[in-house]
Scaffold this motif. Structure first.
Motif, PDB file in Angstrom:
ATOM      1  N   UNK A 159       0.813  -1.212   0.000  1.00  9.89           N
ATOM      2  CA  UNK A 159       0.000   0.000   0.000  1.00  9.89           C
ATOM      3  C   UNK A 159       0.847   1.264   0.000  1.00  9.89           C
ATOM      4  N   UNK A 160       0.189   2.379  -0.281  1.00  9.85           N
ATOM      5  CA  UNK A 160       0.782   3.690  -0.060  1.00  9.85           C
ATOM      6  C   UNK A 160       0.458   4.106   1.372  1.00  9.85           C
ATOM      7  N   UNK A 161       1.457   4.483   2.118  1.00  8.68           N
ATOM      8  CA  UNK A 161       1.266   4.942   3.495  1.00  8.68           C
ATOM      9  C   UNK A 161       1.739   6.386   3.560  1.00  8.68           C
ATOM     10  N   UNK A 162       0.812   7.289   3.857  1.00  3.67           N
ATOM     11  CA  UNK A 162       1.120   8.706   3.810  1.00  3.67           C
ATOM     12  C   UNK A 162       0.469   9.453   4.970  1.00  3.67           C
ATOM     13  N   UNK A 163       0.995  10.633   5.226  1.00  8.79           N
ATOM     14  CA  UNK A 163       0.372  11.566   6.155  1.00  8.79           C
ATOM     15  C   UNK A 163      -0.451  12.552   5.338  1.00  8.79           C
ATOM     16  N   UNK A 164      -1.747  12.603   5.597  1.00  7.80           N
ATOM     17  CA  UNK A 164      -2.625  13.465   4.814  1.00  7.80           C
ATOM     18  C   UNK A 164      -3.574  14.230   5.713  1.00  7.80           C
ATOM     19  N   UNK A 165      -3.984  15.391   5.227  1.00  7.04           N
ATOM     20  CA  UNK A 165      -5.050  16.134   5.870  1.00  7.04           C
ATOM     21  C   UNK A 165      -6.383  15.655   5.339  1.00  7.04           C
ATOM     22  N   UNK A 166      -7.367  16.531   5.298  1.00  9.15           N
ATOM     23  CA  UNK A 166      -8.651  16.150   4.724  1.00  9.15           C
ATOM     24  C   UNK A 166      -9.035  17.137   3.633  1.00  9.15           C
ATOM     25  N   UNK A 167     -10.103  16.831   2.925  1.00  8.82           N
ATOM     26  CA  UNK A 167     -10.428  17.533   1.689  1.00  8.82           C
ATOM     27  C   UNK A 167     -11.458  18.647   1.883  1.00  8.82           C
ATOM     28  N   UNK A 168     -11.978  18.823   3.087  1.00  5.76           N
ATOM     29  CA  UNK A 168     -12.948  19.886   3.295  1.00  5.76           C
ATOM     30  C   UNK A 168     -12.244  21.216   3.517  1.00  5.76           C
ATOM     31  N   UNK A 169     -12.983  22.291   3.290  1.00  7.33           N
ATOM     32  CA  UNK A 169     -12.389  23.629   3.335  1.00  7.33           C
ATOM     33  C   UNK A 169     -11.944  24.039   4.737  1.00  7.33           C
ATOM     34  N   UNK A 170     -12.450  23.359   5.761  1.00 12.88           N
ATOM     35  CA  UNK A 170     -12.121  23.745   7.135  1.00 12.88           C
ATOM     36  C   UNK A 170     -10.983  22.915   7.732  1.00 12.88           C
ATOM     37  N   UNK A 171     -10.221  22.207   6.893  1.00 13.09           N
ATOM     38  CA  UNK A 171      -9.043  21.476   7.382  1.00 13.09           C
ATOM     39  C   UNK A 171      -8.073  22.465   8.022  1.00 13.09           C
ATOM     40  N   UNK A 172      -7.626  22.171   9.228  1.00 13.40           N
ATOM     41  CA  UNK A 172      -6.730  23.090   9.942  1.00 13.40           C
ATOM     42  C   UNK A 172      -5.256  22.800   9.683  1.00 13.40           C
TER      43      UNK A 172
END
Length: 257
Positions: free
Chosen positions: A171-184
């Motif tokens: 798999x790909x293992x990554x650190x990601x935020x989220x896709x909504x506009x309110x991601x901090x």
């Protein structure tokens, strides 16, 4: 690697952000706005009186949108936070729905119910390491004559984003935020797998389902990739060397025996 535990923690965290976002706009949903797009509404047609299983349902907006259209709905999702929010939402709206927390493959092994329709959409396959198990979950859950419907982002977009197109055991293992506009800006570890179009179709066929239709679209209802441009009345498109890139594909498969 405990990919289920890792991804569950990430989606629990994401859900808490999503329910407060303009992207999901829970307040508008409570006032009667549907979360469904025209492509899936046209794909499934009239669902009134039909039993519908929604796999990877997140916090239930699409599931409850189908309920508003008269379906008898059951939603399944890995995230316990998402299922908690889904139940709060159905109670606030006084809608009938059953929400089940769990991995879809494990659900498939334990499930004994059969449904008229199985539905899943938008960014669901990348979280699954094994599509053969996923497809068996679908086939087992359908009544004879029942139909599976999927609207999914086209795997070609992964290639343009620097990910693999063809399946991989790693798999790909990554650190990601989220896709909504309110991601901090905070991130979570996420574990994902690539799945080609042929892998998806083969898994469904191998599970005993008959593919009735497959279509591709150069338009997405969501501005979810870099480099998209809005086309009024159609959605977002991506051009590569002046040509449209496939952004979505839609599959209908039926259980015939």
């Amino acid at each position: 690697m405990d990919y289920l535990g890792i991804n569950k923690a990430a989606w629990d965290k994401r859900t808490r952000v999503h329910v407060e976002s303009e992207f999901y706009d829970v307040n508008a949903f409570k006032r009667g706005q549907s979360s469904l797009n025209s492509i899936e509404l046209a794909q499934l047609g009239d669902v009134k009186g039909k039993s519908l299983l929604h796999l990877q349902c997140h916090f239930g907006q699409d599931t409850l949108s189908w309920a508003r259209l008269g379906a008898e709905v059951t939603g399944v999702d890995l995230s316990s936070e998402a299922i908690e929010q889904a139940n709060l939402l159905k109670q606030a709206l006084d809608l009938e729905a059953e929400f089940i927390q769990g991995d879809v493959v494990q659900f498939g092994r334990e499930n004994t119910r059969e449904f008229d329709l199985v539905f899943t959409s938008y960014g669901v396959l990348t979280w699954l390491p094994n599509l053969e198990d996923w497809a068996r979950t679908i086939a087992k859950a359908l009544k004879v004559g029942g139909a599976f419907h999927m609207v999914e982002f086209h795997p070609f977009t992964d290639l343009l984003s620097g990910y693999a197109y063809f399946p991989s055991s790693e798999p790909d293992v990554e650190e990601e935020g989220t896709y909504t506009e309110n991601c901090d800006g905070s991130t979570s570890t996420m574990v994902t797998w690539p799945h080609s179009m042929s892998e998806v179709i083969s898994a469904l066929v191998n599970a005993g389902l008959s593919i009735e239709s497959l279509s591709e679209s150069p338009y997405s209802p969501y501005n979810c990739f870099d480099g998209l441009e809005f086309v009024p009345g159609l959605g977002y498109q991506m051009l590569y060397q002046g040509q449209q890139v496939p952004l979505l594909y839609v599959i209908k498969a039926r259980k015939t025996a």
